[in-house]
Write a protein that holds these residues in place. Structure first.
Motif, PDB file in Angstrom:
ATOM      1  N   ALA A 319       8.831  -6.607   7.320  1.00  0.00           N
ATOM      2  CA  ALA A 319       7.622  -6.864   7.467  1.00  0.00           C
ATOM      3  C   ALA A 319       7.156  -8.570   7.865  1.00  0.00           C
ATOM      4  CB  ALA A 319       6.348  -6.784   6.110  1.00  0.00           C
ATOM      5  N   PHE A 320       7.721  -9.151   7.638  1.00  0.00           N
ATOM      6  CA  PHE A 320       7.937 -10.076   8.144  1.00  0.00           C
ATOM      7  C   PHE A 320       7.788 -10.363   9.533  1.00  0.00           C
ATOM      8  CE2 PHE A 320       9.682 -14.833   8.584  1.00  0.00           C
ATOM      9  CZ  PHE A 320       8.372 -15.741   8.158  1.00  0.00           C
ATOM     10  N   TYR A 321       9.510 -10.006  10.087  1.00  0.00           N
ATOM     11  CA  TYR A 321       9.620  -9.917  11.284  1.00  0.00           C
ATOM     12  C   TYR A 321       8.404  -9.499  12.351  1.00  0.00           C
ATOM     13  CZ  TYR A 321      12.043  -8.307  15.068  1.00  0.00           C
ATOM     14  OH  TYR A 321      12.478  -7.832  16.679  1.00  0.00           O
ATOM     15  N   GLY A 332      -0.073  -3.945   6.707  1.00  0.00           N
ATOM     16  CA  GLY A 332       0.569  -3.507   5.251  1.00  0.00           C
ATOM     17  C   GLY A 332       2.465  -2.970   4.676  1.00  0.00           C
ATOM     18  N   VAL A 333       2.193  -2.957   3.611  1.00  0.00           N
ATOM     19  CA  VAL A 333       3.314  -2.293   2.751  1.00  0.00           C
ATOM     20  C   VAL A 333       3.375  -1.794   2.210  1.00  0.00           C
ATOM     21  CG1 VAL A 333       5.979  -3.257   2.213  1.00  0.00           C
ATOM     22  CG2 VAL A 333       4.793  -4.644   3.656  1.00  0.00           C
ATOM     23  N   GLU A 342      -1.058  -1.603  -6.751  1.00  0.00           N
ATOM     24  CA  GLU A 342      -0.968  -2.038  -4.732  1.00  0.00           C
ATOM     25  C   GLU A 342      -0.274  -1.163  -4.113  1.00  0.00           C
ATOM     26  OE1 GLU A 342      -0.162  -4.546  -2.221  1.00  0.00           O
ATOM     27  OE2 GLU A 342      -1.874  -5.039  -4.141  1.00  0.00           O
ATOM     28  N   LEU A 343       0.098  -0.076  -4.481  1.00  0.00           N
ATOM     29  CA  LEU A 343      -0.057   1.009  -3.449  1.00  0.00           C
ATOM     30  C   LEU A 343      -0.891   1.784  -2.480  1.00  0.00           C
ATOM     31  CD1 LEU A 343       2.578   3.035  -2.216  1.00  0.00           C
ATOM     32  CD2 LEU A 343       2.488   4.055  -4.181  1.00  0.00           C
ATOM     33  N   GLU A 344      -1.767   2.498  -4.234  1.00  0.00           N
ATOM     34  CA  GLU A 344      -3.049   2.994  -3.948  1.00  0.00           C
ATOM     35  C   GLU A 344      -3.503   2.286  -2.890  1.00  0.00           C
ATOM     36  OE1 GLU A 344      -6.662   5.186  -6.327  1.00  0.00           O
ATOM     37  OE2 GLU A 344      -5.243   3.497  -7.288  1.00  0.00           O
ATOM     38  N   ARG A 345      -3.902   1.017  -2.579  1.00  0.00           N
ATOM     39  CA  ARG A 345      -4.461   0.247  -2.042  1.00  0.00           C
ATOM     40  C   ARG A 345      -4.538   0.028  -0.917  1.00  0.00           C
ATOM     41  NH1 ARG A 345      -5.337  -5.086  -0.168  1.00  0.00           N
ATOM     42  NH2 ARG A 345      -2.502  -5.230  -1.183  1.00  0.00           N
ATOM     43  N   VAL A 346      -3.011   0.151  -0.495  1.00  0.00           N
ATOM     44  CA  VAL A 346      -2.451   0.131   0.587  1.00  0.00           C
ATOM     45  C   VAL A 346      -2.478   1.416   1.389  1.00  0.00           C
ATOM     46  CG1 VAL A 346      -0.470  -0.656   2.246  1.00  0.00           C
ATOM     47  CG2 VAL A 346      -0.726  -1.898   0.327  1.00  0.00           C
ATOM     48  N   LEU A 357      -0.790  -1.392  10.690  1.00  0.00           N
ATOM     49  CA  LEU A 357       0.894  -0.908  11.122  1.00  0.00           C
ATOM     50  C   LEU A 357       0.749  -0.823  10.360  1.00  0.00           C
ATOM     51  CD1 LEU A 357       3.836  -1.688  13.748  1.00  0.00           C
ATOM     52  CD2 LEU A 357       3.577  -2.147  11.034  1.00  0.00           C
ATOM     53  N   LEU A 358       1.379   0.044   9.353  1.00  0.00           N
ATOM     54  CA  LEU A 358       2.101   0.205   7.783  1.00  0.00           C
ATOM     55  C   LEU A 358       3.777   0.564   7.903  1.00  0.00           C
ATOM     56  CD1 LEU A 358       1.079   1.179   4.787  1.00  0.00           C
ATOM     57  CD2 LEU A 358       1.748   3.648   5.338  1.00  0.00           C
TER      58      LEU A 358
END
Length: 633
Positions: A319-321, A332-333, A342-346, A357-358
């Motif tokens: 994701a950083f790349y 997002g990841v 966190e998963l729900e939020r993303v 982009l996911l």
């Protein structure tokens, strides 16, 4: 038809059954099902083992059917004006297959016998809407609905879809998953038991014993084969008590539909939604400029992108790349090890288009439907299974927009042979509705398979896919009390090599393909066409292949004459007639009386034929069978 091969001492060749065309799709990593040193013994053992397994599966299906037949279920009310209004709220035009499946499901629900219907359709073909109409009918008749899905992310999506579709109706829809806190889960359980919840969607949590429904009327299962044995046993119990609807993208062969008629009802959705376009698929090396170009093209037309990287330990580094090479994109990841909130939020951010982009794992594989996402980039695609790649590719192209799938690989030289095959199949079958063909190729490459919710990969690998299906059909029909005609295949025994030499067709895949075509040759005209084609493509026919072609020709002649086995010795041949064959005893007796020096009976159903000095055995056998055909006719 199965090929008859013989074994010369010191040389192992396929014998009679497995590689010979009894089965056209073979098990994992093999040119065909395994053959022992002299073939037939190993084949018969494998066949006996698989026969026991399919008889057990058939018995389980019939036991379930018997219990359902004896149980009086709930007959839902006929469709009323309110239901018609709900149907009209569907924003798309139903396909003919979709309408047929809906009609079959609702007709089952209106009957007193508990429904157990399997709806089979390719990814994105509208199976969910079929389920929603069944759920609506159930809930409006005062019964509760459990919608069981394999992943938390998919549960969330189905929940959002139901909330949207049921908006304006007096229905309470809840979701039970790890996205909910223990306190919230406890409250949902209490409300389910009190009958306050009409529809609940969730993962295997719905099958745990602490969950009690006040009045369960319908259970919907999405991709049942992804659940474990314990969960399936619980489902089996539920199926005998309430209506059951299963959704699957795993294709069920048409021939099996007939055998399962009345045991497990099947509906198939084969027509794609209107204006749906096929997905353009590319295999490319992992290169920065290609990734940037693919993402920018999608973002410029207002779309979103999935970037699948199935390695949790370095997904943040990926994701950083991507943030570095795509500074304008909101990234997002998502992966299964994230905390639930966190998963729900993303996922909510991506659904509401707050992310472009996911970067995700294969957590998005099952049923996720985001119409604005029309490009998917799959990193290290060669490490994924064929069915998995196909499901991932199906996450895009779910609207009128043209969708793109990019399969990233590190380099062709590093790909295994199986990986090359998987990628080639995915490229070859990019058209709409290719799921059936892809699933069959997956069986050929991997030998895996869940059919009717039962894992059978080991058995399929042992005897081949099509022969396995044939055995299952026979077992079911036998237990249903239907008369089964004993199958028999002509067999030729001769001390000669009969095969396609490797030197003639070096590529294993091509050689296997020719065996498959020869094994299903219906008549001699078609056999001559194939022989001519081989000569044009690969050159003059070598002696071993010539023997094989002649043997297949003999077998084509033998079946209508009722000859089960033909034994070719130095100066004579023996014809053994099948007890099930259609052979004319009177004409054969007449032939023996007329030429006793040439023909004689040896026991019941065995005819000896004397040949001349050093004959061409295969030629002589062919001429005799032709003569016998004329005599009998």
């Amino acid at each position: 038809m199965s090929f008859p091969f013989v074994c010369r001492r010191g040389q192992a060749l396929p014998a009679g059954g497995p590689a010979a065309g009894n089965s056209q799709i073979f098990g994992p990593g093999r040119a065909g099902p395994p053959v022992g040193s002299f073939g037939r013994l190993s084949w018969n053992k494998a066949k006996a083992r698989v026969k026991k397994a399919v008889e057990r599966i058939a018995q389980e299906l019939l036991d379930l059917y018997a219990r359902r037949s004896l149980t009086k279920g709930f007959a839902f009310s006929p469709r009323d004006q309110l239901f018609k209004e709900f149907e009209a709220g569907f924003p798309y035009e139903e396909t003919p297959d979709q309408l047929r499946a809906i009609e079959e499901v609702l007709s089952d629900m209106e009957a007193e016998k508990p429904m157990d219907r399997l709806v089979c359709g390719d990814v994105g073909y509208g199976k969910t809407e079929v389920a929603l109409r069944a759920a609506f009918k159930t809930a409006m008749d005062g019964k509760q609905v459990a919608f069981l899905v394999p992943t938390t992310v998919l549960a969330e999506q189905h929940y959002q879809t139901m909330v949207r579709r049921f908006d304006g109706y007096p229905l309470d829809v809840r979701i039970l998953s790890r996205f909910k806190s223990p306190k919230e889960q406890k409250q949902i359980l209490a409300d389910l038991a009190a009958g306050k919840v009409d529809v609940v969607v969730g993962t295997h949590r719905l099958l745990q014993k602490d969950l009690q429904f006040r009045d369960l009327g319908l259970i919907i299962v999405d991709e049942e084969q992804r659940f474990g044995v314990t969960h399936k046993e619980r489902l089996k119990t539920l199926r005998t008590q309430v209506d059951s609807l299963t959704l699957t993208a795993t294709p069920i062969p048409r021939t099996l539909h007939l055998s399962l008629s009345g045991i497990r009802d099947l509906s198939t959705i084969e027509t794609p939604p209107e204006e749906r376009q096929s997905i353009r698929t590319y295999i490319v090396r992992f290169e920065e400029d290609k990734i940037v170009e693919a993402v920018q093209r999608e973002l410029q037309r207002g779309g979103q992108v999935f970037f699948v990287h199935n390695r949790v330990h370095n997904i943040e580094a990926m994701a950083f790349y991507l943030r570095k090479i795509l500074p304008q994109a909101r990234i997002g990841v998502a992966h299964g090890q994230l905390p639930a909130h966190e998963l729900e939020r993303v996922m909510r951010q991506f659904v509401h288009r707050e992310l472009d982009l996911l970067v995700c794992t294969t957590i998005i594989e099952s049923g996720l439907d985001i119409p604005s996402a029309n490009t998917i980039i799959i990193n290290q695609a060669d490490r994924l299974g064929l069915a998995q790649m196909y499901q991932l590719r199906g996450r895009v192209g779910r609207s009128r927009e043209r969708a793109y799938a990019y399969l990233l690989i590190s380099g062709e030289s590093t790909l295994t042979r199986d990986a090359q095959k998987r990628l080639k199949v995915l490229m070859d079958f990019s058209e709409l509705g290719a799921g059936f063909k892809i699933a069959l190729h997956d069986l050929q490459i991997r030998g895996g398979g869940n059919l009717l919710g039962t894992s059978q990969s080991g058995h399929i690998a042992a005897v081949g896919y099509e022969f396995y299906i044939e055995m299952l059909e026979q077992a079911i029909n036998g237990l249903k009390g239907e008369r089964i005609e004993a199958e028999w295949e002509p067999e030729v025994r001769i001390r000669a090599a009969a095969l396609i030499p490797e030197a003639y067709i070096p590529a294993t895949g091509q050689r296997l393909s020719v065996y498959k075509r020869l094994g299903s040759t219906p008549d001699e005209d078609r056999l001559m066409e194939i022989a001519g084609e081989l000569k044009d493509r690969f050159g003059p026919i070598p002696p071993e292949l010539d023997n094989l072609l002649k043997i297949i020709s003999l077998k084509i002649k033998m079946k209508p004459l009722g000859v089960q086995r033909l034994e070719l010795l130095e100066r004579e041949m023996a014809l053994i007639f099948s007890p099930q064959g259609d052979w004319n005893l009177d004409r054969l007796i007449e032939l023996v009386r007329r030429e006793p020096r040439t023909y004689q009976f040896k026991g019941e159903g065995k005819l000896l034929v004397a040949l001349g000095e050093k004959p061409d055995l295969l030629e002589a056998a062919g001429q005799f069978l032709t003569r016998l055909r004329i005599l009998i006719d």
